[in-house]
Design an enzyme around this catalytic site. Structure first.
Site, PDB file in Angstrom:
ATOM      1  N   LYS A  57      43.658 -10.253  49.521  1.00  0.00           N
ATOM      2  CA  LYS A  57      43.506 -11.675  49.204  1.00  0.00           C
ATOM      3  C   LYS A  57      42.027 -12.031  49.166  1.00  0.00           C
ATOM      4  CE  LYS A  57      45.126 -16.280  50.683  1.00  0.00           C
ATOM      5  NZ  LYS A  57      45.932 -17.028  51.679  1.00  0.00           N
ATOM      6  N   SER A  66      49.481 -20.147  49.948  1.00  0.00           N
ATOM      7  CA  SER A  66      48.287 -19.924  49.150  1.00  0.00           C
ATOM      8  C   SER A  66      48.104 -18.471  48.711  1.00  0.00           C
ATOM      9  CB  SER A  66      47.048 -20.361  49.951  1.00  0.00           C
ATOM     10  OG  SER A  66      46.896 -19.561  51.120  1.00  0.00           O
ATOM     11  N   SER A 120      51.536 -19.626  54.355  1.00  0.00           N
ATOM     12  CA  SER A 120      50.953 -19.070  53.134  1.00  0.00           C
ATOM     13  C   SER A 120      51.254 -17.605  52.877  1.00  0.00           C
ATOM     14  CB  SER A 120      49.435 -19.279  53.135  1.00  0.00           C
ATOM     15  OG  SER A 120      49.130 -20.639  52.956  1.00  0.00           O
TER      16      SER A 120
END
Length: 485
Positions: free
Chosen positions: A77, A152, A176
């Site tokens: 990420k 997210s 998330s």
């Protein structure tokens, strides 16, 4: 090559038997990403040169037969910093930022021989539930490209669900990891707060952020978490609790385990089809030998309001470091120091980030602190007390991960509060610092549904044990995007 029909153990076996080299595996992974990512837009950047150099070094040293991550590629990420590789947190304000060191989780996985192949898209600064707030691109759901992937950590979830990488790292501040895992039909684990170092994580809300793992299979998830967990001298909030072998008790036996089902997680706002799917999943756990009772977590209803006050307050503090002076985006033709600050943040931050900074700054202001921030902190304590009362008598809590399946892009664009409510079932876990996982539980209208497993602090082993038994009983990992089992 894609990774839809294999797991880390099988890949490790092929590497040990020299059926394939790490360089071959990384090359094929990068080629598959290049071929498929126009469909998904999961990756912001690939790390081809660096990844191939690391893979070549691993091949030269020889695959470690006792280390299943040796030579295995994975995705990262983009709020986890990577040395000499652009790390943007999907924000314009960090457009050309190249860190000078690696996040602890990245360096630990490298020590285990895992090879990072690219940086994955996300909501800007991890603020969002759909990956629609990214400055750079819009990631699409692996099962239906007209639907949001969740967020997210949307890019991380999609990269695994679409078979681009065997595993990916994400972060979870209010759901998330678990929410996009549910929307994409994979396994997503948010460990206990402090179980994994946050050193090198671009902070959103420091008391809530936690790094975790996306995989297609439960055992793979347990393997990766064990490799990167543990105390880190760089992070004072990391725990010195011993890290067990999370794969040790994955035998399918959950007889005698006591499971609690909170009535509040099946209330108004949760689609009936989701409730039905999760109740069927709970029946499956009953058949596997667990006992199940309904319980109450009465302060759940205050979770979203309290979370957005606390998280936004911490964000307003954490993001003040982006000033246009030390690193990141710097506007041109500024007239004064104050103008530099204003223009940097006006031009560099997106609307959702600005919204949360404003909310957080207001909550921390002298006239509002007692009415908002202090009250939210008190609610957090009450929510934690609710969980501890349940865990005094039960091993695990089971509930839906999300109130609905993935929805259309732009569906809640004009009303961010509706999007905020999508995290209503995941936020309490972060507020109490507990471990939580989403596992595939079925499908509604052709889209995946996730079941959430929540344990007491440092009881990830219990989650993995139950998740593995459920996974082996349902075999839902055999269903892949595109409908080819």
């Amino acid at each position: 090559m894609n990774f839809l029909h294999t797991d880390i153990e099988k890949l490790h076996e092929q590497l040990v038997n020299k059926e394939i080299t790490s360089v071959d595996l990384v090359k094929e992974t990068l080629a598959n990403i290049a071929q498929t990512d126009a469909k998904y837009d999961a990756f912001l950047a690939t790390m081809s040169e660096k990844a191939l150099a690391e893979a070549a070094a691993i091949d030269e040293a020889g695959i470690d037969p006792d280390n299943v991550l040796s030579g295995i590629p994975y995705g990262i990420k983009d709020n986890l910093i990577t040395k000499d590789v652009p790390t943007t947190a999907a924000s314009k304000i960090l457009e050309d930022f190249k860190p000078i060191y690696d996040a602890t989780v990245v360096s630990r996985l490298r020590e285990q021989g895992a090879v990072g192949v690219g940086k994955l898209n996300m909501d800007e600064f991890a603020m969002g539930s759909t990956t629609e707030t990214s400055y750079y691109k819009q990631t699409k759901n692996a099962w239906d490209q007209t639907k949001v992937p969740g967020g997210s950590s949307g890019g991380s979830a999609v990269s695994v669900a679409a078979g681009q990488v065997p595993f990916a790292l994400g972060t979870d501040t209010g759901g998330s990891i678990r929410q996009p895992a549910a929307f994409n039909g994979i396994v997503g684990m948010k460990p206990t707060y402090g179980r994994v170092s946050r050193w090198g994580v671009i902070a959103f809300a420091s008391s809530l952020d936690q790094v975790g793992v996306f995989t297609r299979r439960v055992k793979d998830n347990a393997t990766v978490l064990a490799a990167m967990a543990g105390h880190d001298d760089h992070d004072q909030t990391s725990s010195d609790q011993a890290v067990p072998d999370f794969t040790a008790h994955l035998d399918g036996d959950i007889s005698g385990l006591k499971i609690a089902v909170p009535t509040e997680y099946f209330g108004a706002g949760v689609d009936d089809s989701i409730k039905e799917t999760i109740r069927a999943g709970i029946d499956q756990l009953r058949e596997l030998g667990a006992t199940v009772d309904e319980v109450s977590l009465p302060h759940t209803k205050y979770g979203v309001a309290a979370y957005y006050i606390l998280a936004s307050a911490e964000a307003s503090s954490n993001l003040q470091r982006f000033d246009g002076i030390r690193y990141g985006f710097r506007p041109e033709n500024v007239k004064s120091l104050e103008d530099l600050y204003v223009q940097t943040r006006t031009q560099g931050f997106g609307d959702e980030v600005k919204r949360r900074i404003m909310l957080g700054t207001y909550s921390l202001s002298a006239g509002s602190y007692d009415a908002f921030f202090k009250k939210a902190a008190q609610v957090r304590t009450l929510m934690n007390d609710d969980f501890q009362k349940v865990f005094a008598d039960y091993d695990l809590i089971v509930a839906p991960t999300t109130p609905n399946v993935a929805y259309d892009f732009g569906a809640n664009q004009d009303d961010p509060e509706v999007t905020y409510m999508n995290d209503v079932l995941t936020i309490p876990v972060n507020m109490a610092g507990l471990p939580g996982m989403s596992v595939p539980a079925g499908f509604v209208d052709g889209l995946p549904v996730g079941m959430q497993l929540i344990a007491n602090r440092y009881q990830e082993e219990t989650i993995y044990r139950v998740a593995y038994a459920f996974e082996q009983a349902t075999r839902l990992f055999e269903k892949v995007p595109g409908g080819k089992d």
